[in-house]
Design a protein around this motif. Structure first.
Motif: not given
Length: 274
Positions: A163-188
């Motif tokens: 995927k190509l993701i605009p930085l504008y869409l990401i904003g302040d959203t970050r990956f959850n460092i407490k998850l080791n399964i499914g962190e990608d799905t949650l981020f999107i």
């Protein structure tokens, strides 16, 4: 400022990393339009020496190396996001590769409010032997559709790669460092209320995902840790939606939660955890 930041987390990299970087050096997109942000996490001296050796072999691309003693792919990706100020972000795993036209073709379709999704194929050692998987099958079906929505495209939204993701869409959203399964799905999913449109590339624009027998997704994990992670993940999906139910797609979030529940049950039946 460049157009694209390619964020690559790496941990104790093997020979695969060089293959990944070479596929980026071979891009048809002009080199001044993209940079690579390579994050070495859980750093040790041997890995750092190897990564720098890989970088020295590649003279035609701009690579920025970030080093952190903190392990974890989510933490590494977050560091990459903090470092970049470019317009678009591409995530690539350190053992994967992309077609030569990858960056040029996804950038050609880019805009600030759309998520650009490429074709994806799986391979073991030689990407010339890459085969279709459930995501490439979904891609080939959806490319025929006139209009795409989050729910119908949900199989393509399980990962942040391809995927190509605009930085504008990401904003302040970050990956959850407490998850080791499914962190990608949650981020999107957390970004989904800002995504106005999903745009697919042509089928020749390919993200090649390497399948490794000893990868984290193929390892048997402890049942208590696995179930706890799944419950926490379902909780995050629920809270994300409930915090802003008028902006998020109910059908999409419900499908995510149901899919998580079904996969957990299947994994237990198939004895992938124990």
């Amino acid at each position: 400022m460049k157009d694209i930041s390619v964020i690559i987390p790496t941990y104790k990299p093997g020979n695969y990393l060089l293959e990944c970087l070479v596929s980026l050096e071979n891009q048809t997109l002009a080199k001044e339009k993209y940079e690579i942000i390579l994050i070495l996490n859980g750093s040790d001296k041997t890995s750092e020496v190897y990564v720098k050796d890989c970088m020295n072999r590649l003279t035609n691309i701009d690579i920025e190396l970030l080093v952190t003693a903190t392990p974890g792919v989510s933490n590494a990706r977050n560091l990459g996001l903090e470092f970049t100020s470019n317009k678009y972000v591409v995530f690539i795993d350190d053992d994967d590769m992309v077609s030569d036209n990858y960056l040029e073709n996804i950038l050609a379709k880019a805009n600030n409010e759309s998520l650009i999704v490429s074709n994806i194929k799986a391979f073991y050692e030689d990407r010339n032997d890459a085969t279709k998987n459930y995501m490439s099958n979904a891609f080939n079906e959806l490319i025929k559709a006139d209009n795409l929505d989050l729910y119908s495209s949900r199989q393509l939204l399980n990962t942040v790669h391809s995927k190509l993701i605009p930085l504008y869409l990401i904003g302040d959203t970050r990956f959850n460092i407490k998850l080791n399964i499914g962190e990608d799905t949650l981020f999107i999913a957390q970004l989904s209320n800002k995504i106005k449109k999903l745009i697919l590339t042509d089928t020749s624009t390919i993200y090649y995902r390497r399948i490794r027998a000893n990868s984290l997704t193929n390892q048997k994990v402890n049942i208590r840790a696995y179930l706890l992670n799944k419950l926490i993940l379902i909780g995050h999906f629920s809270l994300t939606y409930l915090k802003s139910p008028m902006t998020y797609n109910f059908k999409f979030f419900t499908s995510r939660i149901l899919a998580l529940s079904k996969k957990t049950f299947r994994d237990i039946i198939d004895k992938k955890i124990g």
